[in-house]
Design a protein around this motif. Structure first.
Motif, PDB file in Angstrom:
ATOM      1  N   LEU A 100       0.838  -1.192   0.000  1.00  0.00           N
ATOM      2  CA  LEU A 100       0.000   0.000   0.000  1.00  0.00           C
ATOM      3  C   LEU A 100       0.878   1.249   0.000  1.00  0.00           C
ATOM      4  O   LEU A 100       1.748   1.418   0.856  1.00  0.00           O
ATOM      5  CB  LEU A 100      -0.893  -0.016   1.242  1.00  0.00           C
ATOM      6  N   TYR A 101       0.640   2.109  -1.014  1.00  0.00           N
ATOM      7  CA  TYR A 101       1.446   3.325  -1.160  1.00  0.00           C
ATOM      8  C   TYR A 101       0.520   4.537  -1.248  1.00  0.00           C
ATOM      9  O   TYR A 101      -0.386   4.572  -2.087  1.00  0.00           O
ATOM     10  CB  TYR A 101       2.315   3.250  -2.429  1.00  0.00           C
ATOM     11  N   PHE A 102       0.776   5.515  -0.408  1.00  0.00           N
ATOM     12  CA  PHE A 102       0.025   6.761  -0.428  1.00  0.00           C
ATOM     13  C   PHE A 102       0.949   7.859  -0.956  1.00  0.00           C
ATOM     14  O   PHE A 102       1.885   8.287  -0.275  1.00  0.00           O
ATOM     15  CB  PHE A 102      -0.485   7.122   0.965  1.00  0.00           C
ATOM     16  N   GLY A 103       0.670   8.314  -2.186  1.00  0.00           N
ATOM     17  CA  GLY A 103       1.538   9.297  -2.819  1.00  0.00           C
ATOM     18  C   GLY A 103       1.228  10.721  -2.426  1.00  0.00           C
ATOM     19  O   GLY A 103       2.041  11.616  -2.663  1.00  0.00           O
ATOM     20  N   ARG A 104       0.052  10.960  -1.855  1.00  0.00           N
ATOM     21  CA  ARG A 104      -0.326  12.282  -1.367  1.00  0.00           C
ATOM     22  C   ARG A 104      -0.663  12.190   0.117  1.00  0.00           C
ATOM     23  O   ARG A 104      -0.704  11.111   0.695  1.00  0.00           O
ATOM     24  CB  ARG A 104      -1.521  12.821  -2.152  1.00  0.00           C
ATOM     25  N   SER A 105      -0.940  13.319   0.702  1.00  0.00           N
ATOM     26  CA  SER A 105      -1.256  13.356   2.119  1.00  0.00           C
ATOM     27  C   SER A 105      -2.493  12.516   2.422  1.00  0.00           C
ATOM     28  O   SER A 105      -3.482  12.556   1.695  1.00  0.00           O
ATOM     29  CB  SER A 105      -1.494  14.804   2.562  1.00  0.00           C
ATOM     30  N   VAL A 106      -2.397  11.723   3.476  1.00  0.00           N
ATOM     31  CA  VAL A 106      -3.499  10.852   3.878  1.00  0.00           C
ATOM     32  C   VAL A 106      -3.820  11.135   5.343  1.00  0.00           C
ATOM     33  O   VAL A 106      -2.927  11.366   6.158  1.00  0.00           O
ATOM     34  CB  VAL A 106      -3.129   9.362   3.655  1.00  0.00           C
ATOM     35  N   SER A 107      -5.088  11.122   5.686  1.00  0.00           N
ATOM     36  CA  SER A 107      -5.521  11.526   7.026  1.00  0.00           C
ATOM     37  C   SER A 107      -5.302  10.430   8.056  1.00  0.00           C
ATOM     38  O   SER A 107      -5.113   9.247   7.721  1.00  0.00           O
ATOM     39  CB  SER A 107      -7.004  11.900   6.990  1.00  0.00           C
ATOM     40  N   LYS A 108      -5.348  10.835   9.334  1.00  0.00           N
ATOM     41  CA  LYS A 108      -5.280   9.874  10.432  1.00  0.00           C
ATOM     42  C   LYS A 108      -6.436   8.882  10.359  1.00  0.00           C
ATOM     43  O   LYS A 108      -6.262   7.693  10.654  1.00  0.00           O
ATOM     44  CB  LYS A 108      -5.315  10.616  11.775  1.00  0.00           C
ATOM     45  N   ASP A 109      -7.609   9.353   9.973  1.00  0.00           N
ATOM     46  CA  ASP A 109      -8.774   8.483   9.904  1.00  0.00           C
ATOM     47  C   ASP A 109      -8.574   7.355   8.907  1.00  0.00           C
ATOM     48  O   ASP A 109      -8.880   6.193   9.185  1.00  0.00           O
ATOM     49  CB  ASP A 109     -10.009   9.303   9.532  1.00  0.00           C
ATOM     50  N   VAL A 110      -8.034   7.674   7.732  1.00  0.00           N
ATOM     51  CA  VAL A 110      -7.806   6.652   6.703  1.00  0.00           C
ATOM     52  C   VAL A 110      -6.768   5.649   7.187  1.00  0.00           C
ATOM     53  O   VAL A 110      -6.946   4.431   7.036  1.00  0.00           O
ATOM     54  CB  VAL A 110      -7.370   7.308   5.384  1.00  0.00           C
ATOM     55  N   LEU A 111      -5.678   6.116   7.781  1.00  0.00           N
ATOM     56  CA  LEU A 111      -4.658   5.192   8.287  1.00  0.00           C
ATOM     57  C   LEU A 111      -5.197   4.331   9.419  1.00  0.00           C
ATOM     58  O   LEU A 111      -4.812   3.168   9.572  1.00  0.00           O
ATOM     59  CB  LEU A 111      -3.436   5.977   8.758  1.00  0.00           C
ATOM     60  N   GLY A 112      -6.105   4.892  10.207  1.00  0.00           N
ATOM     61  CA  GLY A 112      -6.758   4.082  11.239  1.00  0.00           C
ATOM     62  C   GLY A 112      -7.592   2.973  10.621  1.00  0.00           C
ATOM     63  O   GLY A 112      -7.605   1.835  11.123  1.00  0.00           O
ATOM     64  N   ALA A 114       3.099  11.516   3.106  1.00  0.00           N
ATOM     65  CA  ALA A 114       2.783  12.698   3.907  1.00  0.00           C
ATOM     66  C   ALA A 114       1.505  12.458   4.690  1.00  0.00           C
ATOM     67  O   ALA A 114       0.636  11.686   4.271  1.00  0.00           O
ATOM     68  CB  ALA A 114       2.623  13.928   3.018  1.00  0.00           C
ATOM     69  N   ASN A 115       1.412  13.136   5.851  1.00  0.00           N
ATOM     70  CA  ASN A 115       0.201  13.011   6.668  1.00  0.00           C
ATOM     71  C   ASN A 115      -0.264  14.352   7.200  1.00  0.00           C
ATOM     72  O   ASN A 115      -1.435  14.687   7.153  1.00  0.00           O
ATOM     73  CB  ASN A 115       0.433  12.037   7.824  1.00  0.00           C
ATOM     74  N   GLY A 116       0.621  15.123   7.705  1.00  0.00           N
ATOM     75  CA  GLY A 116       0.213  16.374   8.326  1.00  0.00           C
ATOM     76  C   GLY A 116       0.940  16.569   9.641  1.00  0.00           C
ATOM     77  O   GLY A 116       2.004  16.007   9.869  1.00  0.00           O
ATOM     78  N   LEU A 117       0.338  17.345  10.536  1.00  0.00           N
ATOM     79  CA  LEU A 117       1.008  17.699  11.787  1.00  0.00           C
ATOM     80  C   LEU A 117       0.451  16.968  12.995  1.00  0.00           C
ATOM     81  O   LEU A 117       0.867  17.246  14.117  1.00  0.00           O
ATOM     82  CB  LEU A 117       0.904  19.219  12.003  1.00  0.00           C
TER      83      LEU A 117
END
Length: 434
Positions: A319-331, A347-350
């Motif tokens: 599984l590869y996320f090429g753009r920013s992905v949220s905490k909810d999706v990773l959960g 990338a995810n954010g802060l």
């Protein structure tokens, strides 16, 4: 008497010197003839030996070597040296890559087109290079290819051509090649009718098909391939071509077990792309039929477009996320991807991903590789994650900027702690500065 004895001795010594000199000359001549006889006669080497040497040489060196003598030139044109060839087509004004010389291309088409079996085209972004590739394809009427790859080093290339011109050239290969086993046509204007021609002539032999970013192909077109090419083992396509019907066709008793399925989930227009949902029963049937399949998914979506994904168990392995992905999706990934082997988050954010990583370590028992880019994870949570995964983490690529020191661990301490749980020396990746 004494004087006569001296003269005779002098005569004897001079005659001995002459004899010794002649023997030395004779010995030198013998040595030279021996050296000549022992030196290799490169022009009379067996063709099989020359062929073995030529197979290790780059094409340009091989061409230079063919000018040594007539026998080497004959070996240069032997069919075994022309079964595999890569045409490099580039425009000097737009590319720094070296191009295959036009005269060589003409010679290949005239003398070796019927020998070609494993062919690829590497073109730059220019329309002229793509047209040149199509011109060569349209002349391959006497060959039966086993593999064909069309590689664009940059867009638009083949997509910039008139569709009819590209399809006409590609159809020549599909019709004349009766044993095509591997086809890589990413980023091309291939369409449903041309795929039907492919199936009609190569359904028994096709094992690999890569056709990501082919906008003129419909779900019905790829379904036709799955319905008839029962030996297909590797498939790469965009998510809009994936359907419940396709997964069920790949799960039929007639079809061999799929080994590799790659799906690119790409959003071209933010907020305007609709992504459908694949039923869980279709995934279940697919995994039951091919339990060891590698399911690779590349996501290039915006945050609001992830809603249809990871709502229930998904059998993805890479599984590869090429753009920013949220905490909810990773959960949700941690809850719904038990087969996960590799995870890359660019990338995810802060917001720290502490809970999400721990959940992934708990639920994804096969996870062996992870990469984190522009994210944040506390040092304590990262150490706990590594401790739970243990030595099965064969690849651990974490940027130093990702790790946030806390009360328990500093950046200096985390190196030793992580190394201890991995059973090998580990350091976080450093951002190069120059």
């Amino acid at each position: 008497m004494k004087r006569g004895r001296k003269n005779s001795e002098a005569n004897n010594s001079s005659s001995e010197e002459e004899i010794g000199g002649e023997s030395k000359k004779q010995k030198t001549a013998d040595e030279e003839s021996t050296e000549i006889s022992l030196s290799p006669d490169w022009g009379n080497l067996l063709p099989d030996i020359i062929l073995q040497v030529f197979q290790y040489l780059p094409l340009l060196d091989r061409a230079h070597a063919s000018q040594v003598c007539r026998r080497w030139n004959q070996v240069f044109h032997m069919p075994d040296l022309w079964r595999c060839f890569e045409f490099e087509l580039n425009q000097p004004a737009t590319s720094y890559l070296r191009a295959t010389h036009p005269e060589l291309i003409n010679q290949i088409i005239k003398r070796h087109s019927n020998h070609l079996q494993y062919v690829s085209f590497k073109v730059d972004s220019s329309k002229e290079s793509a047209e040149a590739a199509c011109d060569i394809l349209s002349q391959l009427v006497n060959c039966s290819l086993k593999t064909l790859g069309l590689i664009s080093t940059a867009r638009p290339s083949f997509m910039d051509l008139p569709k009819s011109h590209f399809i006409s050239a590609l159809t020549v290969v599909f019709v004349n090649s009766k044993s095509l086993s591997s086809l890589k046509i990413d980023d091309t204007p291939v369409d449903d009718p041309s795929l039907k021609v492919l199936v009609a002539n190569n359904s028994d032999t096709l094992k690999l098909l890569k056709m990501s970013s082919c906008p003129h192909v419909s779900p019905a077109g790829i379904l036709c391939v799955a319905d008839h090419c029962h030996g297909l083992r590797e498939l790469a396509l965009n998510y809009h071509l994936l359907s419940d019907e396709l997964l069920l066709a790949l799960s039929s008793e007639k079809h061999v077990r799929l080994e590799h399925l790659r799906i690119d989930v790409v959003s071209e227009n933010p907020g305007q792309t609709h992504f459908h949902t694949i039923q869980k029963s279709s995934w279940d049937a697919f995994i039951k039929h091919s339990p060891k399949v590698n399911l690779v998914m590349y996501f290039f979506l915006y945050e609001e477009e992830f809603d249809p994904f990871f709502r229930y168990e998904t059998p993805v392995t890479h599984l590869y996320f090429g753009r920013s992905v949220s905490k909810d999706v990773l959960g949700r990934v941690g809850m719904s991807c038990p087969r996960l082997v590799e995870l890359v988050v660019c990338a995810n954010g802060l917001r720290p991903l502490d809970e999400e990583l721990i959940r992934i370590a708990e639920r994804c028992k096969n996870l062996s590789a992870i990469g984190l880019g522009e994210c944040e994870v506390s040092c304590s949570a990262f150490v706990e994650f590594v401790k739970m995964c243990g030595g099965r983490l064969s690849q651990l690529s974490i940027m130093e900027e990702v790790l946030i020191p806390d009360q328990k661990y500093s950046l200096e301490q985390i190196h030793w702690e992580v190394s201890k749980h991995l059973g090998r020396v580990w350091f976080p990746d450093m951002m190069p500065t120059w």
